[in-house]
Design an enzyme around this catalytic site. Structure first.
Site, short mmCIF file in Angstrom:
data_model
loop_
_atom_site.label_atom_id
_atom_site.label_comp_id
_atom_site.label_asym_id
_atom_site.label_seq_id
_atom_site.Cartn_x
_atom_site.Cartn_y
_atom_site.Cartn_z
N GLY A 452 20.47 -55.33 -86.32
CA GLY A 452 19.63 -55.71 -87.12
C GLY A 452 19.18 -54.48 -88.18
O GLY A 452 20.23 -53.60 -88.24
N GLY A 454 17.04 -50.77 -88.80
CA GLY A 454 16.18 -49.84 -88.31
C GLY A 454 15.24 -49.27 -89.47
O GLY A 454 14.95 -49.99 -90.50
N PHE A 456 15.45 -46.97 -91.40
CA PHE A 456 15.99 -46.31 -92.80
C PHE A 456 17.36 -47.14 -93.03
O PHE A 456 17.86 -46.78 -94.00
CB PHE A 456 16.31 -44.86 -92.53
CG PHE A 456 15.13 -44.10 -92.30
CD1 PHE A 456 14.25 -43.87 -93.26
CD2 PHE A 456 14.87 -43.82 -90.93
CE1 PHE A 456 13.01 -43.16 -93.04
CE2 PHE A 456 13.67 -42.90 -90.56
CZ PHE A 456 12.73 -42.50 -91.67
N GLY A 457 17.89 -48.08 -92.41
CA GLY A 457 18.96 -48.83 -92.43
C GLY A 457 19.48 -49.71 -91.34
O GLY A 457 18.69 -49.87 -90.45
N VAL A 459 21.65 -51.25 -88.40
CA VAL A 459 21.98 -50.87 -86.85
C VAL A 459 23.10 -51.78 -86.34
O VAL A 459 23.05 -52.73 -86.40
CB VAL A 459 20.88 -51.07 -85.82
CG1 VAL A 459 21.13 -50.30 -84.53
CG2 VAL A 459 19.62 -50.11 -86.55
N LYS A 473 22.98 -46.22 -86.18
CA LYS A 473 21.82 -46.60 -86.81
C LYS A 473 21.95 -45.33 -88.12
O LYS A 473 22.18 -44.20 -87.66
CB LYS A 473 20.71 -46.71 -86.18
CG LYS A 473 20.05 -45.44 -85.47
CD LYS A 473 18.67 -45.87 -84.92
CE LYS A 473 17.77 -45.93 -85.97
NZ LYS A 473 16.40 -46.34 -85.33
N ASP A 572 4.05 -44.44 -84.18
CA ASP A 572 4.21 -45.87 -84.80
C ASP A 572 4.63 -46.80 -83.43
O ASP A 572 5.44 -47.33 -83.26
CB ASP A 572 5.52 -45.95 -85.64
CG ASP A 572 5.59 -47.36 -86.22
OD1 ASP A 572 4.44 -47.98 -86.26
OD2 ASP A 572 6.74 -47.65 -86.82
#
Length: 726
Positions: A452, A454, A456-457, A459, A473, A572
Site C-alpha cells: 500500500g 504510507g 511519504f511513499g 510500502v 516503507k 494522527d
C-alpha cells in the site's frame, strides 16, 4: 518474555556518539570488528544457524547441538509473529524463564546485551509485605558471564528503602563487596522527574565480578517501615545499561512488577568449568580446548573475572573463535581510516601507498601529497621523443586513472548520500540495523509484494534471512534543515520498547529517500477490519477482541505520552494507523505527523491530519499536546463499538452519538448489532461514556491516556467476571 499489562517504565533512547569512554575503541580495532573483509567472513560453525529475530549469533554462541561452546547456548523461540533469541537454560523463581538477547558481540570487546527482571517488594497501608521478588535469575550456570561494571549501574526506587546486591569471596564478611543505596521521601511531591539523588531514587556504580541479578531488600517495620506510605507502596531495584533509564516520579506508583525488565550489558569470557585459575598462559597448553583457533588470532586475559578472550591481530578482523575466522582487512577500501595520497595497494596484514608514475612525495605518501616530478615543458619534450608508442601508453595510463577516479567518485557519492541521511550518527546505534540497497532489494524481492501507500511513499512486504516478515516503507527526504529531526525520530522509534508500538528494525540510507524496515502486521489496519478492504465482506469482530484492541492501543499511546524522554504526541491517531498482527494485537504506527513535546515547541507551523479525528484545539490554535491524542482516541472508541465511519458536522458520528446518549441515557441505538446483546449493553455504555469524556472540548477536562487504559482494563475485567458467573 511475558507481555506487560501495566505501562512499562521509560527506557531512554541512547545516543551512541556519546558512549561512555570504556566503550570507545581505537579506530583500527573498531574497523577490524565492523568493516567488510577481503575474504568471506566465517562467523558460525558449518551448518549452524547464523541469526534469530534479526540478531546475529556468532560462535562461541550457537543454536542447536554442536553449534556452541559450553555455556554459550542460545535458543531461538517464536513470539507468534517473529523469532526471539534467549539464553538457554536460564531459570528463576517466580519469573518468566526467558532472558531475551538484544545483541551479541565477539571482538574486540566480548559483550551480550540482554534484558533481566526488576526486583520489587510491595506493602499495604499498615506496612505489611504483600509480595516480593528478589530478581534472582540463574542465567550463568556455566559461569561464563559477569555483569559489566563499566557499562551498567544499579538503581533503587522507593520512599524508605535500603536495597543492595553482593558478590565475591569474603574476608571479614561473607562477601567481598556490597553495592547499593538508600532512598527516602516524605510525600508524593518530594521526588522529581529526572532527579535521582536519594529522594525517591538513588543509583550507584557496581563493582566487577558480579555474577547474578539478586537483590537484598530490607522490609522490617522498624527503621525501614513502609506504613502510611500509600503514595509509594513498592520498592524497586534493577541493574540497567548506563544512559538508558531516566527516573520519573510516576514510576514509584506505576512500574509493572511482574513483567518489567531492563536492558543491561554482560561481559563474557572463556571460563571452561568455571575455573578460577584460567588465563592465556594456562589455556595455550590445552590444544583440545583452547578457544583462539583462527590463524592471526591472539589471547587476552579477561578484565572482569577469571578467564580469557580472543582477538584478531592487527590488520585482520572477524571471529577469532572459528577456524579461518580472522581475515585480512582491505585497508584501501577505507581511506578515511587508512589515508593514501597516491596509489593504494592492499597487502596481507596491512597496505602499501606509493605515488603514481611521474609524481613524488617529500615524505611518506600516506601522510604527504604526491607532486609532479617534471615541469610541463619537460613532459612535452619527453612526449615528442617517445613518439607515438609513448603517447599511447600515456593515454592508456590516463584512461586507467580516470576510471579509477570515476570509481572512487561513485563510492564517494554513495558515502555522501548516506552522510546526508545521518549515517555517521545512526551507524553508532547498536539497536538499529543498517541495510544496504542491495540487501533491501533482496529482502523485498525487488519490490514484488506491494502492500500500500504510507505517509511519504509506497510500502512493500519483505522477508529477512531468518524468515522474519517485515514491511519496508519510504521515509521523508532528508535535507540540512530536517536532518536532526529525522535522526532523532529514528533513534526514538528504534528504542521504543513496547509490544503495542510498531517496532523499527532498521533502515537503508544509501538511497535519496531513506527506507525504514518495520515489523510486519499480518492483519492490516483496524480500518480494514472494521470496514472491509477492496470490497471484501466484513469479518466478525467479537466484543472481547474490540476491548483488547482498545486497551492495548491505549497502553501504547500512554507509553509514548509518559515513558519516553522527550515525550511524543502521535498527532494522527485513527484506525488506519493502528495495525494488527496475526493475533489481532494492535501496533501504533505511522509517526509521520508526530511532534516532540519540548519547551517552546508545542505549536505546529502547519495544521495537518484527518479532520474527523482532529482535536478542535489543535485545529484552531496549532497547539498539539497529549490530550490531542486522547481526543482522537475517543473517536476510535466510538468506531469500535458502533462500526460506523467518522464523518464531520452536525450529522457526524460524534454529534449523533452525543444526542443519542443525551436523549436515551444510552448509546444502544448506535451500537453495532453484532455486539449489541442485551447483557452487554451496560459495558458498551461505559465505553461510550469514556469516549465522551475523551471528546470534551476543553483539553483539561479530558483524562490522561494512562487513565483511559486503566479504565478500559477494569471494564473488561468486570465484564469477564460477570460473564463467567452467569
Amino acid at each position: 518474555m511475558q507481555a506487560a499489562t501495566d505501562h512499562p517504565v521509560e527506557i531512554k533512547p541512547k545516543s551512541w556518539t556519546m558512549s561512555t569512554p570504556s566503550l570507545l575503541l581505537p579506530p583500527v580495532l573498531l574497523l577490524a570488528a565492523t568493516v567488510a573483509m577481503a575474504e568471506s567472513v566465517i562467523n558460525v560453525k558449518p551448518g549452524c544457524q547464523e541469526s534469530c529475530g534479526g540478531v546475529a549469533i556468532p560462535y562461541p554462541f550457537g543454536i542447536g547441538p554442536g553449534c556452541f561452546r559450553p555455556g554459550f547456548e542460545i535458543n531461538c523461540v517464536s513470539t507468534g509473529i517473529a523469532s526471539m533469541p534467549v539464553l538457554a537454560g536460564a531459570t528463576s523463581s517466580g519469573q518468566d524463564d526467558a532472558v531475551e538477547v538484544l545483541e551479541l558481540f565477539v571482538a574486540p570487546r566480548p559483550e551480550a546485551r540482554v534484558r533481566l527482571p526488576v526486583a520489587w517488594q510491595c506493602f499495604d497501608a499498615n506496612g505489611t509485605l504483600t509480595g516480593d521478588s528478589s530478581g534472582d535469575f540463574n542465567f550463568n550456570r556455566e559461569g561464563v558471564y559477569r555483569i559489566s561494571n563499566t557499562s551498567n549501574e544499579l538503581y533503587v526506587l522507593g520512599c524508605n528503602s535500603l536495597i543492595y546486591t553482593r558478590g565475591g569471596e569474603g574476608g571479614r564478611f561473607p562477601y567481598a563487596y556490597y553495592a547499593g543505596c538508600t532512598t527516602y521521601a516524605n510525600s508524593s511531591t518530594d521526588p522529581q522527574d529526572g532527579v535521582c539523588a536519594g529522594i525517591g531514587c538513588c543509583h550507584v556504580d557496581i563493582p566487577p565480578g558480579l555474577t547474578d541479578n539478586l537483590m537484598h531488600m530490607f522490609s522490617d517495620r522498624g527503621t525501614w517501615s513502609h506504613a502510611n506510605q500509600s503514595f509509594c507502596p513498592c520498592d524497586y531495584a534493577f541493574i540497567v545499561e548506563k544512559g538508558l533509564y531516566t527516573f520519573r516520579a510516576s514510576h514509584l506508583r506505576s512500574m509493572p512488577r511482574i513483567t518489567q525488565t531492563m536492558p543491561l550489558v554482560l561481559d563474557w569470557a572463556i571460563r571452561d568449568n568455571g575455573s578460577a585459575s584460567m588465563s592465556c598462559a594456562a589455556e595455550a597448553k590445552k590444544t583440545t580446548s583452547y578457544a583462539c583457533v583462527s590463524n592471526h588470532s591472539k589471547c587476552v586475559d579477561s578484565t572482569n573475572g577469571p578467564g580469557y578472550i580472543c582477538n584478531c591481530t592487527q590488520g585482520y578482523g572477524g571471529n577469532p573463535y572459528v577456524i579461518g575466522g580472522c581475515t585480512n582487512i582491505d585497508e584501501c577500501a577505507f581511506p578515511e581510516k587508512f589515508p593514501c595520497h597516491g596509489v593504494c595497494k592492499d597487502t596481507v596484514g596491512f597496505y602499501e601507498c606509493r605515488c603514481p608514475w611521474g609524481y613524488e612525495s617529500t615524505g611518506d605518501p600516506k601522510e604527504n601529497q604526491c607532486n609532479p616530478k617534471l615541469s610541463r615543458s619537460a613532459k612535452i619534450a619527453i612526449g615528442v621523443i617517445v613518439g607515438t608508442f609513448g603517447l599511447i601508453v600515456v593515454l592508456l595510463l590516463t584512461w586507467l586513472m580516470f576510471k579509477h577516479i570515476e570509481l572512487k567518485a561513485k563510492n564517494r557519492e554513495l558515502e555522501e548520500i548516506e552522510r546526508k541521511n545521518g549515517g555517521e550518527r545512526l551507524r553508532n546505534m547498536k539497536s538499529l540495523k543498517i541495510f544496504t540497497e542491495q540487501e533491501i532489494q533482496k529482502i523485498t524481492d525487488n519490490n514484488s509484494k506491494y502492500l500500500g501507500k504510507g505517509s511519504f511513499g509506497k510500502v512493500y512486504k519483505g522477508t529477512l534471512p531468518d524468515t522474519t516478515k517485515v514491511a519496508v516503507k519510504a521515509s521523508i527526504e532528508v535535507t540540512e534543515h530536517t536532518l536532526d529531526n529525522f535522526v532523532k525520530e529514528v533513534e526514538i522509534q528504534s528504542n521504543m520498547i513496547h509490544m503495542n508500538i510498531l517496532k523499527l528494525l532498521g533502515c537503508c540510507l544509501e538511497v535519496n529517500v531513506p527506507l525504514l524496515v518495520y515489523e510486519y502486521a499480518a492483519n492490516g489496519s483496524l480500518e480494514d477490519i472494521l470496514y472491509g478492504k477492496h470490497g471484501q465482506p466484513l469479518q466478525p469482530l467479537k466484543l472481547n477482541s474490540r476491548l483488547d484492541i482498545a486497551i492495548r492501543s491505549a497502553e501504547g499511546l500512554a507509553y509514548m505520552h509518559s515513558y519516553i524522554q522527550p515525550t511524543i504526541q502521535h498527532g494522527d491517531v485513527k484506525p488506519g494507523n493502528i495495525l494488527l498482527d496475526s493475533k489481532l494485537v494492535p501496533k501504533i504506527s505511522d509517526f509521520g505527523l508526530s511532534k516532540f513535546l519540548t519547551t517552546g515547541k508545542q505549536y505546529a507551523t502547519v495544521v495537518v491530519g484527518c479532520l474527523g479525528y482532529m482535536d478542535p484545539v489543535f485545529k484552531h490554535t496549532g497547539r498539539l499536546t497529549e490530550k490531542s491524542d486522547v481526543y482522537s482516541f475517543g473517536v476510535v472508541l466510538l468506531e469500535l463499538i458502533c462500526r460506523k465511519r467518522i464523518t464531520y458536522g452536525e450529522n457526524g458520528l460524534i454529534m449523533e452519538f452525543k444526542r443519542a446518549f443525551d436523549e436515551e441515557k444510552s448509546g444502544r441505538a448506535m451500537f453495532d448489532n453484532e455486539i449489541a446483546k442485551e447483557e452487554d449493553i451496560p459495558v458498551l455504555d461505559e465505553i461510550g461514556t469514556l469516549a465522551i469524556k475523551c471528546l470534551k472540548e476543553r483539553c483539561e477536562e479530558r483524562p490522561h491516556m494512562a487513565s483511559v487504559a486503566r479504565q478500559l482494563a477494569t471494564l473488561k475485567e468486570t465484564w469477564e467476571q460477570r460473564f463467567l458467573s452467569m
